[in-house]
Scaffold this motif. Sequence first.
Motif, PDB file in Angstrom:
ATOM      1  N   MET A  95       0.845  -1.191   0.000  1.00  0.00           N
ATOM      2  CA  MET A  95       0.000   0.000   0.000  1.00  0.00           C
ATOM      3  C   MET A  95       0.880   1.239   0.000  1.00  0.00           C
ATOM      4  SD  MET A  95      -3.175  -0.965   0.142  1.00  0.00           S
ATOM      5  CE  MET A  95      -3.912   0.612   0.582  1.00  0.00           C
ATOM      6  N   GLY A  96       0.352   2.309  -0.533  1.00  0.00           N
ATOM      7  CA  GLY A  96       1.134   3.530  -0.569  1.00  0.00           C
ATOM      8  C   GLY A  96       0.289   4.760  -0.305  1.00  0.00           C
ATOM      9  N   TRP A  97       0.976   5.815   0.119  1.00  0.00           N
ATOM     10  CA  TRP A  97       0.372   7.141   0.249  1.00  0.00           C
ATOM     11  C   TRP A  97       1.043   8.062  -0.765  1.00  0.00           C
ATOM     12  CZ3 TRP A  97      -3.915   8.390   2.786  1.00  0.00           C
ATOM     13  CH2 TRP A  97      -4.359   7.553   3.813  1.00  0.00           C
ATOM     14  N   PHE A  98       0.241   8.859  -1.406  1.00  0.00           N
ATOM     15  CA  PHE A  98       0.689   9.826  -2.388  1.00  0.00           C
ATOM     16  C   PHE A  98       0.012  11.154  -2.075  1.00  0.00           C
ATOM     17  CE2 PHE A  98       2.572   6.791  -5.394  1.00  0.00           C
ATOM     18  CZ  PHE A  98       2.050   5.608  -4.900  1.00  0.00           C
ATOM     19  N   ARG A  99       0.528  12.231  -2.636  1.00  0.00           N
ATOM     20  CA  ARG A  99      -0.109  13.521  -2.409  1.00  0.00           C
ATOM     21  C   ARG A  99      -0.008  14.378  -3.659  1.00  0.00           C
ATOM     22  NH1 ARG A  99       4.182  16.098   2.000  1.00  0.00           N
ATOM     23  NH2 ARG A  99       5.898  16.503   0.530  1.00  0.00           N
ATOM     24  N   GLN A 100      -0.953  15.300  -3.772  1.00  0.00           N
ATOM     25  CA  GLN A 100      -0.969  16.209  -4.907  1.00  0.00           C
ATOM     26  C   GLN A 100      -1.316  17.599  -4.421  1.00  0.00           C
ATOM     27  OE1 GLN A 100      -3.503  14.999  -8.166  1.00  0.00           O
ATOM     28  NE2 GLN A 100      -2.389  16.291  -9.586  1.00  0.00           N
ATOM     29  N   ALA A 101      -0.372  18.506  -4.579  1.00  0.00           N
ATOM     30  CA  ALA A 101      -0.586  19.899  -4.223  1.00  0.00           C
ATOM     31  C   ALA A 101      -1.157  20.645  -5.428  1.00  0.00           C
ATOM     32  CB  ALA A 101       0.729  20.527  -3.785  1.00  0.00           C
ATOM     33  N   PRO A 102      -1.816  21.765  -5.200  1.00  0.00           N
ATOM     34  CA  PRO A 102      -2.396  22.527  -6.325  1.00  0.00           C
ATOM     35  C   PRO A 102      -1.347  22.879  -7.366  1.00  0.00           C
ATOM     36  CG  PRO A 102      -3.214  23.362  -4.248  1.00  0.00           C
ATOM     37  CD  PRO A 102      -2.144  22.367  -3.907  1.00  0.00           C
ATOM     38  N   GLY A 103      -1.652  22.590  -8.607  1.00  0.00           N
ATOM     39  CA  GLY A 103      -0.753  22.921  -9.695  1.00  0.00           C
ATOM     40  C   GLY A 103       0.441  22.003  -9.843  1.00  0.00           C
ATOM     41  N   LYS A 104       0.487  20.942  -9.044  1.00  0.00           N
ATOM     42  CA  LYS A 104       1.613  20.021  -9.116  1.00  0.00           C
ATOM     43  C   LYS A 104       1.134  18.610  -9.434  1.00  0.00           C
ATOM     44  CE  LYS A 104       4.657  22.532  -5.967  1.00  0.00           C
ATOM     45  NZ  LYS A 104       5.543  22.416  -4.771  1.00  0.00           N
ATOM     46  N   GLU A 105       2.081  17.765  -9.860  1.00  0.00           N
ATOM     47  CA  GLU A 105       1.743  16.380 -10.143  1.00  0.00           C
ATOM     48  C   GLU A 105       1.649  15.589  -8.837  1.00  0.00           C
ATOM     49  OE1 GLU A 105       3.748  15.920 -14.572  1.00  0.00           O
ATOM     50  OE2 GLU A 105       4.479  14.717 -12.906  1.00  0.00           O
ATOM     51  N   ARG A 106       0.920  14.490  -8.915  1.00  0.00           N
ATOM     52  CA  ARG A 106       0.833  13.609  -7.763  1.00  0.00           C
ATOM     53  C   ARG A 106       2.212  12.987  -7.500  1.00  0.00           C
ATOM     54  NH1 ARG A 106      -4.314   9.693  -7.395  1.00  0.00           N
ATOM     55  NH2 ARG A 106      -5.171  11.757  -7.934  1.00  0.00           N
ATOM     56  N   GLU A 107       2.613  12.942  -6.229  1.00  0.00           N
ATOM     57  CA  GLU A 107       3.924  12.426  -5.891  1.00  0.00           C
ATOM     58  C   GLU A 107       3.850  11.362  -4.800  1.00  0.00           C
ATOM     59  OE1 GLU A 107       6.421  15.552  -4.355  1.00  0.00           O
ATOM     60  OE2 GLU A 107       5.160  15.864  -2.582  1.00  0.00           O
ATOM     61  N   PHE A 108       4.834  10.499  -4.821  1.00  0.00           N
ATOM     62  CA  PHE A 108       4.946   9.431  -3.839  1.00  0.00           C
ATOM     63  C   PHE A 108       5.306  10.012  -2.477  1.00  0.00           C
ATOM     64  CE2 PHE A 108       6.029   5.403  -2.057  1.00  0.00           C
ATOM     65  CZ  PHE A 108       7.199   5.594  -1.334  1.00  0.00           C
ATOM     66  N   VAL A 109       4.676   9.483  -1.426  1.00  0.00           N
ATOM     67  CA  VAL A 109       4.992   9.897  -0.057  1.00  0.00           C
ATOM     68  C   VAL A 109       5.603   8.739   0.733  1.00  0.00           C
ATOM     69  CG1 VAL A 109       4.046  10.726   2.134  1.00  0.00           C
ATOM     70  CG2 VAL A 109       3.168  11.634  -0.031  1.00  0.00           C
TER      71      VAL A 109
END
Length: 123
Positions: free
Chosen positions: A34-48
């Motif tokens: 399982m993984g957590w990822f995040r996406q900030a406004p105006g940015k691509e989704r990234e691995f956490v």
Amino acid sequence: QVQLVESGGGVAQAGGSLSVSCTVSGGTFPLYAMGWFRQAPGKEREFVASINWTGGTKKYADSVLGRFAISRDNAKNMVFLQMNSLKPEDTAVYYCGVEGKIFAETVRQVEYWGQGTQVTVSS
């Protein structure tokens, strides 16, 4: 049909803590990384962070190493992300994802995504 539902998140001040959870239904949860990822406004989704199917192997992005901790409870089909020493740049929508291959050590190809939960860190 596999479904992932995130919960938690919210608003915290810089230096504070938050946690997010993800509940998985409809699949053989204990067998998949399982993984957590995040996406900030105006940015691509990234691995956490990711955790393998046993919980024995954990990986983190450099930006969160030492501050975030991923864990899982296979009996409850849940994965967690504890976030400490939060920074404004941690502000993003956080998504959990299930790896597509069984018994994988990390998440390389997400098969299913949750809907995301907002984390906002104020300075």
